[in-house]
Write an enzyme that holds these catalytic residues in place. Sequence first.
Site, PDB file in Angstrom:
ATOM      1  N   HIS A   6      -1.552   8.460  -0.528  1.00 15.94           N
ATOM      2  CA  HIS A   6      -2.809   7.951   0.005  1.00 15.94           C
ATOM      3  C   HIS A   6      -3.564   9.125   0.630  1.00 15.94           C
ATOM      4  CE1 HIS A   6      -5.453   4.742   0.981  1.00 15.94           C
ATOM      5  NE2 HIS A   6      -5.182   4.643   2.262  1.00 15.94           N
TER       6      HIS A   6
ATOM      7  N   ASP B 254      -1.161   1.345   1.123  1.00 14.31           N
ATOM      8  CA  ASP B 254      -2.201   1.792   0.188  1.00 14.31           C
ATOM      9  C   ASP B 254      -1.678   3.003  -0.580  1.00 14.31           C
ATOM     10  OD1 ASP B 254      -3.614  -0.096   1.509  1.00 14.31           O
ATOM     11  OD2 ASP B 254      -5.240   1.216   2.175  1.00 14.31           O
TER      12      ASP B 254
ATOM     13  N   HIS C 236      -4.616  -6.794  -1.361  1.00 18.56           N
ATOM     14  CA  HIS C 236      -5.497  -5.694  -0.968  1.00 18.56           C
ATOM     15  C   HIS C 236      -6.580  -5.487  -2.032  1.00 18.56           C
ATOM     16  CE1 HIS C 236      -6.558  -1.508   0.311  1.00 18.56           C
ATOM     17  NE2 HIS C 236      -6.095  -1.871   1.498  1.00 18.56           N
TER      18      HIS C 236
ATOM     19  N   ASP D  36      -8.145  -0.788   8.746  1.00 16.88           N
ATOM     20  CA  ASP D  36      -7.931  -2.133   8.184  1.00 16.88           C
ATOM     21  C   ASP D  36      -6.452  -2.521   8.186  1.00 16.88           C
ATOM     22  OD1 ASP D  36      -7.783  -0.071   6.165  1.00 16.88           O
ATOM     23  OD2 ASP D  36      -7.778  -1.608   4.600  1.00 16.88           O
TER      24      ASP D  36
ATOM     25  N   HIS E 180      -4.968   3.686   8.849  1.00 18.82           N
ATOM     26  CA  HIS E 180      -6.338   3.245   8.563  1.00 18.82           C
ATOM     27  C   HIS E 180      -6.630   1.957   9.320  1.00 18.82           C
ATOM     28  CE1 HIS E 180      -7.116   5.711   4.641  1.00 18.82           C
ATOM     29  NE2 HIS E 180      -7.560   6.327   5.729  1.00 18.82           N
TER      30      HIS E 180
HETATM   31 ZN    ZN Z   1      -5.779   3.046   3.595  1.00 14.03          ZN
HETATM   32 ZN    ZN Z   2      -6.298  -0.501   3.166  1.00  9.32          ZN
END
Ligand code: ZN
Ligand code: ZN
Length: 302
Positions: free
Chosen positions: A138, A209, A267, A65, A63
């Site tokens: 995730h 995540d 996060h 980020d 991802h």
């Molecule tokens: Zn993620």
């Molecule tokens: Zn993230």
Amino acid sequence: MYLTFLGTCAGTPSLQRNVTAIALTLPAAGDWLFDCGEATQHQYMRSALKPGKLEKIFITHLHGDHIFGLPGLLTSRSMSSISQPLTVYGPAGIRAFIDNALSLSGSWVSFPLEIIEIDEGVIFDDGGYRVTAFPLSHVVPCFGYRIEQYDKPGYLDAARLKAEGIPSGPWFQQLKQGATIILPDGRHVAGRDYLGPAIKGKSVAIFGDTAPSAAGRLLAENVDVMVHETTLEAAMAEKANSRGHSTTVQAACTARDAGAKRLIATHFSSRYGTGDMPRLLAECQSVFPATELAYDFAVFEI
Ligand SMILES: [Zn+2]
Ligand SMILES: [Zn+2]
């Protein structure tokens, strides 16, 4: 051993928080970076960390980020004439991301760059540290990393050696390793007889995540410090879990169930400002009192 949080926001940055990047400073092993969100190189400059000491980057998932800071960090490291090798570990696709970003932008790196696409299991072991990747839950493939420092031999009792008439010399190094040496006068000396108790290695679990998952408990089993995402507050579990994320209370439950000694939560959704933090901390601590919240540039000693 230190953790430095360079970014603690989920998804998009806020004025107070950048997107995810966490540096782990290891004695005698340089710095390791976990994730590299956009503008991580800017955060690096504002911290006490030095890009030349960065030896490894572990990416939890692809991802944006968590990876959009990679091309800039790598090329700036190159432009700073840093020649030390760098290894990037990450899920399948990380090589294509880096190769394409560099080649399409006409960029390159001047230092040896190794990219290793990982699967679950032990991904690094040099006898000093071992890193194990665990698959998380995730919306894209995502790993958490368990970092374990090997136990070290106890301290050598030099005073006792001296008292027993064993002269200091180059053999002290071998005695420190527990080896048996033969002195010039023919005496046998076993190092293990003069060593104190082994010094326990530290262990850290850095989650990517994830919604709550069975692997989380193994990843963080009895670790000294567990770093876990807490994207949303306890009342928003359904929304968090449907997007492959966890709440404050869910992260705290994983820490408790895994037997972790400390939890550092990070996060956080950009919806949360500084004023929300005491409430999020209280939610975590209602389940797991040894919780602290990360913030940008926070440093935690392990
Ligand atoms: Zn993620
Ligand atoms: Zn993230």
